[in-house]
Design a protein around this motif. Structure first.
Motif, PDB file in Angstrom:
ATOM      1  N   ASN A 219      64.261  50.815 119.570  1.00 32.71           N
ATOM      2  CA  ASN A 219      64.360  50.132 118.290  1.00 32.71           C
ATOM      3  C   ASN A 219      65.375  50.813 117.379  1.00 32.71           C
ATOM      4  OD1 ASN A 219      62.589  47.950 118.532  1.00 32.71           O
ATOM      5  ND2 ASN A 219      60.791  49.251 118.267  1.00 32.71           N
ATOM      6  N   ILE A 220      65.334  52.130 117.369  1.00 36.87           N
ATOM      7  CA  ILE A 220      66.268  52.868 116.494  1.00 36.87           C
ATOM      8  C   ILE A 220      67.708  52.672 116.976  1.00 36.87           C
ATOM      9  CG2 ILE A 220      66.932  55.165 115.714  1.00 36.87           C
ATOM     10  CD1 ILE A 220      63.982  55.985 115.977  1.00 36.87           C
ATOM     11  N   ILE A 221      67.859  52.806 118.263  1.00 40.01           N
ATOM     12  CA  ILE A 221      69.226  52.674 118.813  1.00 40.01           C
ATOM     13  C   ILE A 221      69.738  51.261 118.599  1.00 40.01           C
ATOM     14  CG2 ILE A 221      70.576  52.719 120.941  1.00 40.01           C
ATOM     15  CD1 ILE A 221      68.700  54.973 121.905  1.00 40.01           C
ATOM     16  N   TYR A 222      68.882  50.247 118.801  1.00 40.63           N
ATOM     17  CA  TYR A 222      69.306  48.853 118.609  1.00 40.63           C
ATOM     18  C   TYR A 222      69.754  48.637 117.166  1.00 40.63           C
ATOM     19  CZ  TYR A 222      69.078  43.811 118.002  1.00 40.63           C
ATOM     20  OH  TYR A 222      69.376  42.516 117.682  1.00 40.63           O
ATOM     21  N   SER A 223      68.929  49.119 116.265  1.00 40.26           N
ATOM     22  CA  SER A 223      69.260  48.938 114.844  1.00 40.26           C
ATOM     23  C   SER A 223      70.585  49.630 114.509  1.00 40.26           C
ATOM     24  CB  SER A 223      68.132  49.494 113.970  1.00 40.26           C
ATOM     25  OG  SER A 223      66.929  48.819 114.235  1.00 40.26           O
ATOM     26  N   LEU A 224      70.724  50.832 115.038  1.00 43.98           N
ATOM     27  CA  LEU A 224      71.941  51.586 114.749  1.00 43.98           C
ATOM     28  C   LEU A 224      73.173  50.867 115.291  1.00 43.98           C
ATOM     29  CD1 LEU A 224      73.072  54.241 113.571  1.00 43.98           C
ATOM     30  CD2 LEU A 224      72.743  55.250 115.826  1.00 43.98           C
ATOM     31  N   LEU A 225      73.089  50.448 116.545  1.00 40.19           N
ATOM     32  CA  LEU A 225      74.260  49.817 117.165  1.00 40.19           C
ATOM     33  C   LEU A 225      74.509  48.433 116.596  1.00 40.19           C
ATOM     34  CD1 LEU A 225      74.006  52.180 119.148  1.00 40.19           C
ATOM     35  CD2 LEU A 225      74.490  50.586 121.022  1.00 40.19           C
ATOM     36  N   LYS A 227      73.315  46.936 113.700  1.00 37.30           N
ATOM     37  CA  LYS A 227      73.504  46.783 112.263  1.00 37.30           C
ATOM     38  C   LYS A 227      74.617  47.656 111.707  1.00 37.30           C
ATOM     39  CE  LYS A 227      68.688  45.458 111.439  1.00 37.30           C
ATOM     40  NZ  LYS A 227      67.425  45.765 110.721  1.00 37.30           N
ATOM     41  N   MET A 228      74.813  48.847 112.291  1.00 36.49           N
ATOM     42  CA  MET A 228      75.784  49.769 111.717  1.00 36.49           C
ATOM     43  C   MET A 228      77.144  49.725 112.455  1.00 36.49           C
ATOM     44  SD  MET A 228      73.359  53.061 110.926  1.00 36.49           S
ATOM     45  CE  MET A 228      74.730  53.944 110.223  1.00 36.49           C
ATOM     46  N   TRP A 229      77.108  49.566 113.765  1.00 34.48           N
ATOM     47  CA  TRP A 229      78.351  49.645 114.539  1.00 34.48           C
ATOM     48  C   TRP A 229      78.952  48.274 114.828  1.00 34.48           C
ATOM     49  CZ3 TRP A 229      77.727  53.915 118.851  1.00 34.48           C
ATOM     50  CH2 TRP A 229      77.471  55.147 118.218  1.00 34.48           C
ATOM     51  N   LEU A 230      78.107  47.253 114.975  1.00 36.39           N
ATOM     52  CA  LEU A 230      78.605  45.954 115.406  1.00 36.39           C
ATOM     53  C   LEU A 230      79.011  45.066 114.257  1.00 36.39           C
ATOM     54  CD1 LEU A 230      79.071  44.262 117.971  1.00 36.39           C
ATOM     55  CD2 LEU A 230      76.794  43.299 117.660  1.00 36.39           C
ATOM     56  N   GLU A 231      78.381  45.194 113.123  1.00 34.16           N
ATOM     57  CA  GLU A 231      78.627  44.257 112.043  1.00 34.16           C
ATOM     58  C   GLU A 231      79.825  44.646 111.193  1.00 34.16           C
ATOM     59  OE1 GLU A 231      75.078  43.728 109.871  1.00 34.16           O
ATOM     60  OE2 GLU A 231      74.063  42.619 111.458  1.00 34.16           O
ATOM     61  N   LYS A 232      80.638  45.457 111.685  1.00 34.76           N
ATOM     62  CA  LYS A 232      81.880  45.787 111.006  1.00 34.76           C
ATOM     63  C   LYS A 232      82.976  44.817 111.432  1.00 34.76           C
ATOM     64  CE  LYS A 232      81.017  50.733 110.489  1.00 34.76           C
ATOM     65  NZ  LYS A 232      81.519  52.094 110.773  1.00 34.76           N
ATOM     66  N   GLU A 233      84.172  45.014 110.897  1.00 33.54           N
ATOM     67  CA  GLU A 233      85.291  44.175 111.305  1.00 33.54           C
ATOM     68  C   GLU A 233      85.649  44.474 112.767  1.00 33.54           C
ATOM     69  OE1 GLU A 233      88.501  44.856 108.663  1.00 33.54           O
ATOM     70  OE2 GLU A 233      87.450  44.013 106.914  1.00 33.54           O
ATOM     71  N   GLN A 234      86.413  43.561 113.317  1.00 35.82           N
ATOM     72  CA  GLN A 234      86.773  43.673 114.730  1.00 35.82           C
ATOM     73  C   GLN A 234      87.482  44.994 115.008  1.00 35.82           C
ATOM     74  OE1 GLN A 234      88.983  40.397 116.126  1.00 35.82           O
ATOM     75  NE2 GLN A 234      89.355  41.239 118.169  1.00 35.82           N
ATOM     76  N   SER A 235      86.987  45.700 115.993  1.00 36.09           N
ATOM     77  CA  SER A 235      87.581  46.970 116.397  1.00 36.09           C
ATOM     78  C   SER A 235      87.327  47.164 117.876  1.00 36.09           C
ATOM     79  CB  SER A 235      86.977  48.126 115.597  1.00 36.09           C
ATOM     80  OG  SER A 235      85.610  48.292 115.943  1.00 36.09           O
ATOM     81  N   LYS A 236      87.902  48.253 118.415  1.00 38.73           N
ATOM     82  CA  LYS A 236      87.758  48.524 119.845  1.00 38.73           C
ATOM     83  C   LYS A 236      86.336  48.944 120.200  1.00 38.73           C
ATOM     84  CE  LYS A 236      89.322  53.328 119.242  1.00 38.73           C
ATOM     85  NZ  LYS A 236      90.330  54.332 119.656  1.00 38.73           N
ATOM     86  N   LEU A 237      85.519  49.217 119.211  1.00 39.06           N
ATOM     87  CA  LEU A 237      84.136  49.629 119.445  1.00 39.06           C
ATOM     88  C   LEU A 237      83.227  48.451 119.737  1.00 39.06           C
ATOM     89  CD1 LEU A 237      82.082  51.970 119.406  1.00 39.06           C
ATOM     90  CD2 LEU A 237      81.893  51.649 116.938  1.00 39.06           C
ATOM     91  N   ASN A 238      83.648  47.249 119.350  1.00 37.49           N
ATOM     92  CA  ASN A 238      82.758  46.087 119.453  1.00 37.49           C
ATOM     93  C   ASN A 238      82.344  45.772 120.878  1.00 37.49           C
ATOM     94  OD1 ASN A 238      82.706  45.744 116.698  1.00 37.49           O
ATOM     95  ND2 ASN A 238      84.346  44.214 116.671  1.00 37.49           N
ATOM     96  N   ILE A 239      83.322  45.688 121.811  1.00 31.97           N
ATOM     97  CA  ILE A 239      83.007  45.282 123.188  1.00 31.97           C
ATOM     98  C   ILE A 239      82.063  46.282 123.852  1.00 31.97           C
ATOM     99  CG2 ILE A 239      83.987  44.820 125.469  1.00 31.97           C
ATOM    100  CD1 ILE A 239      84.450  42.639 123.367  1.00 31.97           C
ATOM    101  N   PRO A 240      82.317  47.605 123.813  1.00 34.41           N
ATOM    102  CA  PRO A 240      81.349  48.542 124.402  1.00 34.41           C
ATOM    103  C   PRO A 240      79.972  48.432 123.765  1.00 34.41           C
ATOM    104  CG  PRO A 240      83.438  49.640 124.021  1.00 34.41           C
ATOM    105  CD  PRO A 240      83.534  48.324 123.348  1.00 34.41           C
TER     106      PRO A 240
END
Length: 1623
Positions: A219-225, A227-240
């Protein structure tokens, strides 16, 4: 043992610093192999090496780490804990040290993963130590954990919870995107590892692990990835991150998933739109949908429409099938549709069927793709929707669709057929759609556009797909009732002709399966009310389809298979026969291709099959219906001309089997429908007429006549006028058809009818066409079709008569006329260009005509052969024929070339068979010879192919019953052999094959078995197989081996023929061939040259002529070498022949002599032969003896002059140096002898050489030259000989001293020879022994003029001390003594001088020669040659020289003879002679003594007055001689007082002669008073001396004697004194 392993391991590790990548691989494999047996030792060595060598290069470290990884994977159970700890530590060090590169980090990471399978605790513990408070972990530590979680699931699972707990704080504070990528991938791997473990829970070692175990961390990891990492603007981090969320979401609890599902789906769909459909996003969506449907999340329903619309939009996009990611994304989209089917079937199907109504093609294609996938993969869920789906598909079957859509429709139909959807209705429509697509015309030659879209479907692709679908549904049992018998209706439908192959194959497959299963539904359901065709219609249709069997994808084989399946239903009587014949026909098609299948032969097979089938059936009524069906097909326009022609042939075959039927109507119908402009139809109709004539001759002939004279269309005079009024009909084409019909009638009509009617009905019509149609005023306007038809008709007539002639011989009077017509047609063709088949057809016709008996002669035949050869061989090849060699017909032209050549070869074979004998073969080969040597490759190749074919035919047909002599095989071999190395490999191989055959023929005529010569024939075969290139060395070797075989097998009587034939090859325009001819010539002569003795003259004369035409210098050289080899076998014969060539020698004869000089052995033998000839042949025509001052006027013989010229050419050849040196004595001697006879010699009037020309280029024109010409040539030869033998100093000496000039002067010649001898002694003493030996042998046999030269030479040699050192003195003295009594005074003079010289050259040998020399000299003085003052002077001088050095005892026996001999010379007229005579007397004094009783003492007294008188003479030379002799004599006979007085007077500068006489007379009176009277008497004898001074001296002396009378004794006393004299 371990120490050895350790040392070896360290050595291998040290090698890593020196080797490249390949070497590293070998080292790694070796370490791995060694480590499998000694893991602890090898791993420890690797660990120590990595630990100690901190400066290793990256490649070194990688290869060592990789080797350790391989060893650990295979031997992990054998590794100790301590070693494991060390390995883990060193791997961690290499992975994390500063400066590490990716390759070494990956290798270290893989090593830790391998260690984790047994030492997981140690690896995890060491890895987790990297996660210190306040420090970010090393990237490769995270990657190591990630890899271990996937590769070692069961080992890592217990640690995952704690690892994730440790990593979560790090994730929260992480800001570096690159590090986030690694952690996101790690979280995904951890989640994937948990899912893998849970899927195999039944095999798990700890079943207590569930999703709930990790729910907190997930749950923590899902929320982190999310809400915090995915909902940003398009970047190279999105696909991984999305990839990780796909696995993480599958571990979320249901309530959390229900809560997050809408947001997660919306985010994924949004990202999908932004990324353009990335496969990772689609895969994540699939996992989310899969877990949502599995957990039956209610909120999913609200997202279904969005998901379907998004997925449908993506599926409708074009897919790049070359892009793997795009393909994967496409597959993931279809999986998303699949996962929704079980829960939302109705919604999904309705959604898709609604999309099918869209007019956009891409939408329909995408929709159909989804339907196809769903029908195939989720059929149980949508089976209830089958009728709805089929109904929705029907509107798409219209042909308005694109090929891409049709392709998908076909695939959907295939899927529905396999699932049984088509049984409910609409099946026939679907099948018809497929057949219609299979019938689409395909143009295989259409090029593919470069800008064609990757997913674009061509017509060919569509046809292939639909055919595949048809085969697939045919194999579907559920479709049998739909396909049968519906497909039978399609067989005879003309619009489906292109699909006939597919239809037949499907029907054959269905029928075969039904027959195997015994299905009762398999029957032939024909009735009048259905569209099922009749059996006859099916047979006609399928038989015609077999005509062009490879068209339409191989419809012929398919039709044959279907006929076999339907055989019982076509007619029961055909089952057995067709069961045997149809498979054979099908196999024939498999063995051939469209290009290789002979069309005419194939049609004959089909017609034979039809004829046999009708015989099987034996039902005339059934056969009549078949002819009716075929007549119906005549009016259809779907057949090609080839098929139409075959239809006519088939109809003729059928009508032949209905003898009771009136066939005129069918024949009229056929003739009126023939397209006369189409060759295939004309031929087919004509063949049909011929078939009908076999059983309906009269009706057929009547139908033809009605066809030619029909006026049913218009009221005109004849049928041709009717056709003339039709602009679309060509009258000549119609005539062509008619003529062919007559020809086929002649071929197929019964024998009893054709012989009686050929000249009354058929031949007149054909000949009439030749007269009116071919020999018109304007030949260029003749119709080609009519020409061809007339030629074919002649061929058919000849074939018919020839077959009859084999059984019943008869005389055909029209043979010569028809042959002349054919020859005229061939000659009328356009030269060098092949535009029509007239040539090959006309020659084919002649091939049959020449077999008939008729009026013909040999001259006509040869002229006809030459006409055919010129017309055929002069044709430019198709690739050079620019007149009509276009891309469209280049293949046809090539075929026509092949046919023309074949026709020519067949014609020549038949002509040969009419006279199968060596002479017959030779007559044809004579016509081919000029073409074999053509400068054009294609002409030579054609000629060699023809030659090979003829020879092969001759061999095959040869039947030799007796051993026969064969005269012309050598000629054939000689002409063919040079072609074996032709620049064109094909020509060379043909020539090799031809040569093989010629030898086989030769062996047959010799009566020997081929097995006896198999070894030689095998050599020829091996040479042919090994020849792959045209390197000159290889060609030379090939020619040599071939020639060896010929040499070994050729009879003696053929040697001349083969060589004379090969001579022509020397001038071949191809360098290789002319070289081969030269090699052939050289090898034959080398191996068999001794057998050519009788033909040497002819060979040399021919070669001399050929040399003038040989263009290649290399070939000329080889020919010259051949002559040299011939010379080595027959030296005397060749030399004699060469000497008959005129002198001056021309360039070619000079080259021959020079070539003979190049080979040591040959040059040796040749020069010896020439020397022998010169030594035997007196070089002058008039033999006479002459004196040294005599003038000559002689003629040189031709043979000796030619021999000298030949020697000159050989001597001046640099390569002959070795031979010249060896033969130097002989050459020198012979040339010296020849020179002596060439002085003042006049040459024959015509053969006058230019002595100025150093090249020895002689002119054959008469010239007026000085008499020195021959002599100058001899001197030049001697000069060249000396230079060639390295005696340059001799030449130089002669030039400086004028020796050469003196040798060319008759009066000074001997002086020049003496200078030459002097030079030879000084500079070439080593050669003197041989020269002396040669000259010693010659001096006794040569004429006097040559003895002069030898004597002068020998005499000068004796003067040198070196002669004695060489032990030549004896030989020289012996020869000179023998020549001393020559009739020539010059020879005597030179011999005497030579014997004088020995006193200088060999004084120590004087005693040995004293007796013969003294005897010889005294003998000469006694011969009465006293008038020869020169000779006598030399004799006296020789005596003086010898006596001075001889001992008294040696001289004494000869004193009497010497004194007697010299007495006459005391009064000689020549002062020198008198002086020398007195010198001899003085030399004898030493032999005397003071005893008055001795003879010598008395002789001194007798000659004392003479001495005293000549002392005062006018000659100073005589006075000096007398002075020296007098001193010696006085000392012997007088007192000391007398001697002192004499010495006193003689010692004065000027002698007081009177005072001297006065004093000497007084002393003599005192010393020898009893001699005074004698002295006075002697004085009185000189009173009559011719010399006045001598007379005066005599008076004075006598007066002094008389001044002292008291001193004179009385006469009585004087008498007493004389009595005291002792003799």
């Amino acid at each position: 043992m371990n120490s050895s392993v350790e040392l070896f391991s360290v050595a291998l590790l040290n090698l890593t610093a020196e080797e490249d990548e390949y070497g590293h691989e070998k080292i790694s494999n070796t370490l791995h192999t060694l480590g499998c047996y000694h893991p602890e030792t090898v791993l420890k060595s690797c660990h120590d090496y990595l630990s100690k060598h901190t400066t290793l290069t990256i490649p070194q470290g990688v290869v060592i780490l990789d080797s350790m990884t391989k060893i650990i994977k295979d031997t992990i159970d054998q590794i100790s804990q301590a070693l494991a700890q060390k390995v883990i530590s060193v791997a961690t060090l290499w992975m994390t040290f500063t400066g590490a590169q990716v390759d070494s980090q990956e290798a270290a990471c893989n090593l830790l993963v391998a260690m984790s399978f047994r030492f997981i605790n140690e690896v995890v513990q060491l890895t987790m130590e990297n996660f210190k408070q306040g420090h970010l972990p090393h990237v490769y530590m995270v990657k190591t954990l990630s890899k271990m979680s996937i590769q070692n699931v069961s080992g890592m699972l217990p640690f995952l919870k704690s690892i994730m707990e440790t990593m979560i704080p790090v994730l929260i504070g992480m800001k570096d995107d690159d590090l986030k990528l690694v952690f996101a991938s790690a979280m995904g791997s951890f989640s994937k590892s948990i899912l893998i473990y849970l899927e195999k829970k039944e095999k798990a070692f700890d079943p207590t692990f569930t999703k709930k175990t990790f729910s907190t961390e997930i749950n923590i990891i899902y929320s982190l990835l999310f809400k915090m990492w995915l909902e940003k603007e398009q970047s190279k981090l999105n696909i991984p991150t999305v990839e990780a969320l796909g696995y993480i979401s599958s571990l979320l609890p249901k309530d959390r998933l229900e809560e997050e599902l809408p947001k997660l789906i919306r985010s994924l769909l949004s990202f999908s739109k932004k990324q353009g459909g990335h496969c990772s996003i689609t895969e994540c969506l699939y996992r989310v949908l899969d877990i949502a449907t599995e957990m039956k999340c209610l909120k999913l329903k609200t997202q279904v429409d969005s998901v379907l619309n998004n997925l449908h939009q993506q599926i409708c996009l074009s897919v790049d099938f070359s892009n793997q990611l795009a393909m994967k994304n496409h597959s993931e989209i279809l999986r998303c549709f699949t996962v929704l089917v079980p829960v939302y079937t109705d919604s999904l199907i309705n959604f898709l069927l609604a999309k099918l109504e869209n007019t956009d093609q891409q939408v329909r294609v995408g929709t159909l793709s989804v339907l196809r996938h769903l029908i195939s993969s989720t059929s149980p869920h949508i089976e209830q929707k089958a009728a709805q789906i089929v109904a929705a598909i029907k509107p798409t079957l219209l042909d308005k669709s694109s090929n891409q859509e049709k392709k998908i429709i076909a695939q959907v139909i295939c899927a529905m057929a396999q699932q049984g959807y088509l049984e409910q209705g609409g099946g026939k429509l679907m099948v018809e759609f497929l057949i219609r697509q299979c019938a689409t015309p395909v143009h295989s030659g259409t090029p593919v556009s470069s800008d064609q879209h990757p997913d674009q479907v061509t017509d060919e692709d569509l046809v292939t797909i639909c055919e595949t679908v048809m085969f697939m549904i045919t194999n579907t049992v559920k479709m049998e009732d739909i396909l049968w018998p519906f497909l039978l209706e399609c067989v005879t439908m003309t619009q489906y002709t292109q699909a006939l192959t597919t239809i037949c194959n499907c029907l054959a497959q269905l029928g075969k399966r039904k027959l195997q299963t015994g299905n009762e539904s398999f029957s032939y359901p024909y009735n009048e009310e259905t569209n099922i065709p009749k059996a006859q219609a099916l047979l006609a249709r399928l038989l015609i389809a077999c005509c062009c069997p490879y068209q339409g994808g191989g419809r012929g084989a398919a039709a044959l298979r279907l006929l076999q399946v339907l055989s019982f239903y076509i007619h029961p009587a055909t089952v057995t026969g067709w069961g045997e014949e149809l498979p054979s026909l099908a196999d024939h098609l498999l063995e051939n291709s469209e290009e290789s299948l002979p069309q005419q032969e194939w049609e004959k097979k089909l017609l034979l099959f039809l004829s046999r089938s009708l015989n099987y059936i034996g039902d005339e009524e059934w056969t009549g219906k078949l002819s009716d069906e075929m007549c119906k097909q005549i009016h259809t326009d779907h057949h090609s001309p080839q098929e139409k022609g075959f239809l006519y042939k088939s109809l003729g075959t059928v009508l032949h089997h209905v003898p009771s039927k009136n066939i005129k109507e069918e024949l009229h119908q056929m003739l009126l429908n023939v397209q006369h402009s189409e060759s295939a139809e004309r031929e087919g109709a004509a063949a049909a007429i011929g078939f009908c004539a076999m059983t309906h001759y009269d009706d057929t002939l009547s139908a033809l006549e009605e066809f030619a004279n029909s006026n049913s269309l218009k009221n005109t005079s004849n049928f041709f006028n009717i056709l003339r009024d039709k602009p679309e009909v060509d009258l000549d084409k119609v005539k062509s058809t008619l003529v062919l019909c007559y020809g086929n009638m002649a071929l197929y009509s019964p024998e009893e009818l054709i012989l009686s009617r050929i000249e009354s009905h058929i031949l007149p019509a054909v000949v009439n066409q030749f007269i009116t149609g071919v020999q018109g005023i304007k030949s260029e306007s003749k119709d080609l079709t009519l020409k061809v038809s007339l030629i074919k008709t002649v061929t058919l007539i000849a074939r018919s008569l020839q077959s009859i002639h084999q059984r019943v011989p008869f005389h055909f009077s029209g043979k010569r006329q028809l042959l002349k017509y054919m020859q005229d047609l061939i000659e009328a063709e356009v030269p060098q260009v092949l535009l029509s088949p007239v040539r090959h057809l006309a020659m084919s016709a002649c091939m049959y005509l020449v077999q008939l008996h008729g009026d013909s002669n040999q001259e006509d035949t040869l002229q006809f052969i030459q006409t055919c050869l010129v017309s055929t061989f002069s044709l430019a090849p198709s690739e050079l024929n620019k007149v009509k060699a276009t891309d469209s017909n280049i293949k046809e032209i090539a075929t026509l070339y092949k046919q023309t050549m074949t026709a020519l070869q067949d014609l020549l074979k038949q002509i040969l068979l009419q006279d199968l004998s060596p002479d017959g073969l030779q007559s044809i080969f004579t016509q081919l010879e000029e073409w074999i040597m053509s400068t054009k490759d294609y002409v030579r190749e054609r000629a060699m192919i023809t030659t090979f074919k003829l020879l092969n035919c001759y061999l095959e047909m040869l039947n030799v019953k007796n051993v026969l002599p064969l005269n012309n095989m050598g000629t054939l071999i000689g002409r063919v052999m040079p072609r074996c190395v032709d620049p064109s490999p094909s020509i060379g191989q043909l020539a090799m094959d031809s040569l093989h055959i010629i030898l086989s023929i030769q062996f047959s005529y010799e009566g020997t078995n081929l097995h006896q010569h198999q070894e030689q024939l095998d050599i020829l075969n091996s040479v042919r197989e090994q020849f792959v290139n045209i390197d000159h060395l290889v060609l030379f070797q090939r020619a040599s081996r071939i020639t060896e075989v010929i040499s070994n097998t050729l009879p003696h009587d053929q040697l001349g023929n083969v060589l004379f034939a090969a001579f022509k090859g020397l001038t071949d325009h191809q360098p290789n061939c002319s070289s081969a001819a030269a090699v052939f010539l050289k090898t034959i002569i080398k191996r068999r040259g001794s057998e050519l003795r009788d033909q040497v003259s002819e060979i040399l004369n021919l070669l001399r002529v050929q040399l003038q035409s040989v263009p290649s210098e290399a070939v000329k050289f080889s020919v010259l070498r051949s002559i040299a080899i011939l010379t080595s076998h027959n030296t005397p014969t060749v030399v004699s022949c060469l000497l008959t060539f005129p002198v001056p020698l021309d360039k070619y004869v000079s080259d021959i002599w020079r070539t003979l000089a190049e080979e040591p052995e040959c040059s040796m033998n040749t020069m010896k032969e020439l020397l022998n000839i010169l030594n035997k042949q007196l070089p002058t025509g008039e033999r006479k003896t002459y004196s040294i001052t005599e003038n000559l006027n002689q003629y040189s013989t031709l043979e000796s002059l030619a021999a000298v010229c030949a020697l000159y050419e050989m001597i001046t050849t640099p390569e002959s140096r070795e031979t010249v040196i060896k033969l130097f004595p002989q050459l020198f001697s012979t040339l010296l002898i020849h020179h002596s006879s060439s002085i003042n010699v006049r040459l024959p009037k015509v053969f006058v050489p230019h002595h100025e020309s150093k090249q020895r280029d002689f002119s054959a024109e008469p010239q007026s030259l000085s008499s020195k010409d021959v002599c100058v040539n001899c001197v030049e030869m001697l000069t060249d000989l000396l230079n060639m033998s390295n005696n340059h100093l001799v030449v130089h000496f002669m030039q400086e001293n004028g020796g050469w000039d003196q040798m060319m002067d008759l009066r000074k010649s001997h002086r020049g020879v003496i200078l030459l001898a002097k030079a030879m002694v000084r500079y070439a003493a080593s050669s003197l022994t041989g020269i002396v030996v040669q000259l010693s042998a010659l001096i006794l046999t040569v004429e006097e003029c040559q003895k002069v030269t030898v004597a002068a030479f020998f005499g000068e040699l004796l003067k040198s001390p070196q002669t004695s050192q060489l032990q030549l003195t004896d030989t020289l003295m012996n020869r000179l003594l023998r020549c001393l009594y020559s009739s020539s005074s010059v020879v005597q003079f030179l011999c005497v001088r030579g014997m004088s010289n020995v006193t200088t050259g060999a004084p120590h040998r004087i005693e040995k020669y004293s007796r013969p020399v003294l005897c010889a000299m005294t003998g000469l003085m006694e011969t009465g040659e006293n008038d020869n003052e020169l000779l006598m002077f030399e004799v006296l001088l020789c005596l003086t020289k010898h006596l001075e050095q001889l001992r008294p005892n040696t001289i004494r026996p000869f004193v009497l003879k010497i004194i007697t001999g010299i007495e006459p010379f005391f009064e000689a007229k020549c002062d020198k002679v008198r002086a020398e005579a007195f010198s001899v007397l003085g030399c004898l004094v030493k032999c005397g003594c003071k005893d008055p009783r001795t003879y010598f003492y008395q002789q001194i007294h007798s000659h004392l007055v003479c001495l005293l008188l000549h002392l005062g003479g006018n000659s100073k030379e005589v006075s000096r001689s007398c002075t020296s002799t007098l001193r010696l004599a006085i000392a012997l006979i007088a007192s000391a007082d007398t001697y002192s007085k004499v010495e006193k007077h003689l010692g004065e500068v000027t002698l007081n002669y009177t005072g001297f006489l006065k004093d000497i007379s007084k002393q003599l009176i005192k010393d020898v008073p009893d001699r005074i009277h004698t002295y006075v008497t002697d004085c009185i004898s000189f009173f009559t001396n011719p010399q006045e001074q001598i007379r005066a001296n005599a008076v004075t002396l006598s007066a002094f004697f008389f001044q002292h009378p008291e001193e004179h004794l009385k006469p009585a006393q004087r008498i007493t004194w004389w009595k005291k004299y002792k003799y």
